[in-house]
Design an enzyme around this catalytic site. Sequence first.
Site, short mmCIF file in Angstrom:
data_model
loop_
_atom_site.label_atom_id
_atom_site.label_comp_id
_atom_site.label_asym_id
_atom_site.label_seq_id
_atom_site.Cartn_x
_atom_site.Cartn_y
_atom_site.Cartn_z
N GLU A 1 3.23 13.01 -4.54
CA GLU A 1 2.65 12.94 -3.19
C GLU A 1 3.45 13.83 -2.24
O GLU A 1 4.68 13.76 -2.20
CB GLU A 1 2.67 11.50 -2.68
CG GLU A 1 1.98 11.39 -1.33
CD GLU A 1 1.84 9.94 -0.86
OE1 GLU A 1 2.84 9.20 -0.91
OE2 GLU A 1 0.73 9.57 -0.45
N CYS B 1 -2.67 8.40 3.33
CA CYS B 1 -2.55 7.93 1.94
C CYS B 1 -3.76 8.39 1.16
O CYS B 1 -3.70 8.59 -0.04
CB CYS B 1 -2.50 6.41 1.85
SG CYS B 1 -1.71 5.61 3.21
N GLU C 1 0.88 -1.17 0.00
CA GLU C 1 0.00 0.00 0.00
C GLU C 1 0.91 1.22 0.00
O GLU C 1 1.62 1.45 0.98
CB GLU C 1 -0.88 0.03 1.26
CG GLU C 1 -2.02 -0.95 1.26
CD GLU C 1 -3.03 -0.69 0.15
OE1 GLU C 1 -3.06 0.44 -0.38
OE2 GLU C 1 -3.75 -1.64 -0.18
C1 UN1 Z 1 -4.56 6.02 5.15
O1 UN1 Z 1 -5.01 6.87 4.41
O2 UN1 Z 1 -3.36 6.00 5.39
O3 UN1 Z 1 -10.07 6.20 5.03
C2 UN1 Z 1 -5.47 5.03 5.80
C3 UN1 Z 1 -9.40 6.65 5.93
C4 UN1 Z 1 -8.97 5.76 7.08
C5 UN1 Z 1 -7.82 4.91 6.70
C6 UN1 Z 1 -6.81 5.65 5.89
N1 UN1 Z 1 -10.07 4.99 7.54
O4 UN1 Z 1 -9.04 7.78 5.90
#
Ligand code: UN1
Length: 494
Positions: free
Chosen positions: A384, A283, A249
């Site tokens: 990013e 992320c 990821e």
């Molecule tokens: C991440 O963006 O690193 O959807 C994880 C979300 C969280 C998980 C994000 N439940 O923002």
Amino acid sequence: MTTFQNFIGGRWVAPSTGEYFENRNPAQHTDLIGRFPASGVADVEAAVASAVRGFARWKATPAPARGDVLRRVGDLLAARKEELADLMTREMGKPLAETRGDVQEGIDTAYYAATEGRRLFGHTVPSELANKWAMTMRRPIGVCGLITPFNFPLAIPTWKAFPALLCGNAVILKPAEDVPHTATVLVEILLEAGLPPEVIQLVHGMGEVVGKALVEHPDVPVISFTGSTETGRLVGETCGRMHKRLSLEMGGKNAQIVLDDADLDLALDGVLWGAFGTTGQRCTATSRLILQDGIHDAFIERLVARAAQLRLGDGRAAGTDVGPLVNAAAREKVEQYVAVGLAEGAVLRLGGARAVGGALDQGHFFQPTIFTGVAPGSRLEQEEIFGPVLSVVRVRTAEEAFTVNNGVRYGLSSSVYTRDVNVAFRALQQLDNGITYVNAPTIGAEAHLPFGGVKQTGNGHREGGWEVYEFYSETKVGYVDYSGALQRAQIDNY
Ligand code: UN1
């Protein structure tokens, strides 16, 4: 000052190196949380040897009984939610409301895993031959090396560890060096819930040493990594060479699209939360805002006014909207991208500098930053940043917005605000992302749905939901011929 240890071989032990690193509160440099092991390769070796023993025992434990342990983990996380949220905010900075959500995601993941212990479905299908049975079942794989990031100090380790454990694997956790305290408490909770000690190992330290040794170890057949695309490439090269099962990821450059017919109040709340929640360090953060011509100028005006009012501060203080960046390097990276944006001719509408003055001087704070006039294809629009920087792109049509959304190498999440159901469904079909939100921001994934991205964001696997259980188990096919005769498939029946 507290000195923390690794958990290896069923005991809390000092690192073989004798060396430690400091963990400090990013909102308050003088607040030292503790010293954590800067482990070496020998610690990874010991952890793997122990995990191999733990695996032998754990894989023989029925899956529903493994689930019972995870249910108790969920209960313990729920009982300690407030305490965990506080220590997490202290070590990584995001406000308490967000760290409470982070703990809740761990609780949800634990309870989901607990019930999966009574499913772990295989298939039973007809055989092409008479008096022959055909079925599939799930088998554990072995020792899983989990390398986790700082931004969700609890949720992401639980996304990886709980399904891995439920499937009957042993786990070695290497948490990000910015959030070792949360990982330590998570391991304490797993043990308190009754996980046999050698099934879990915790090895603190640097990615280049501990992470690398885990990835390269021949007795660790499964690696799950969340982090940068650059590091993910190195991890992937090694895992490819060694034929390991790997879940990656990595980066995102997520966009929120707002079309002329959208509910603009809703879209405004969405982008403020998506872009500046977790100080942009998700992320799934909203890094680009794609606005249709008709609403562009008015929307920007309102957005800038609202973003200017966000209150920066210590995430543990009441009223804080946005916490600090996680460390000095993160803040320098954001500063560099502001310089890139200016050099590329984007228009700085808000922020662009460190947030200073008073208590803010004690932490890695950065002003919420908004650039308009950002050109598709520019570095600001493509790369990013992992900070509170929002780049606005102007488009004429929904189709152009979709093209801009898809014009980056990443593909984690996207969002579209519109009242037109036809456009909403076209977006769901056409946006190249693992997750698309309609009339909601780019963040907000729920624990029981698959999470992950396409293109350079991932390598095809998903975390969360039912899909992750396939990653952490092997499919075994069983044929039982009860005809009492040799029956040759494809031959005797045709
Ligand atoms: C991440 O963006 O690193 O959807 C994880 C979300 C969280 C998980 C994000 N439940 O923002």
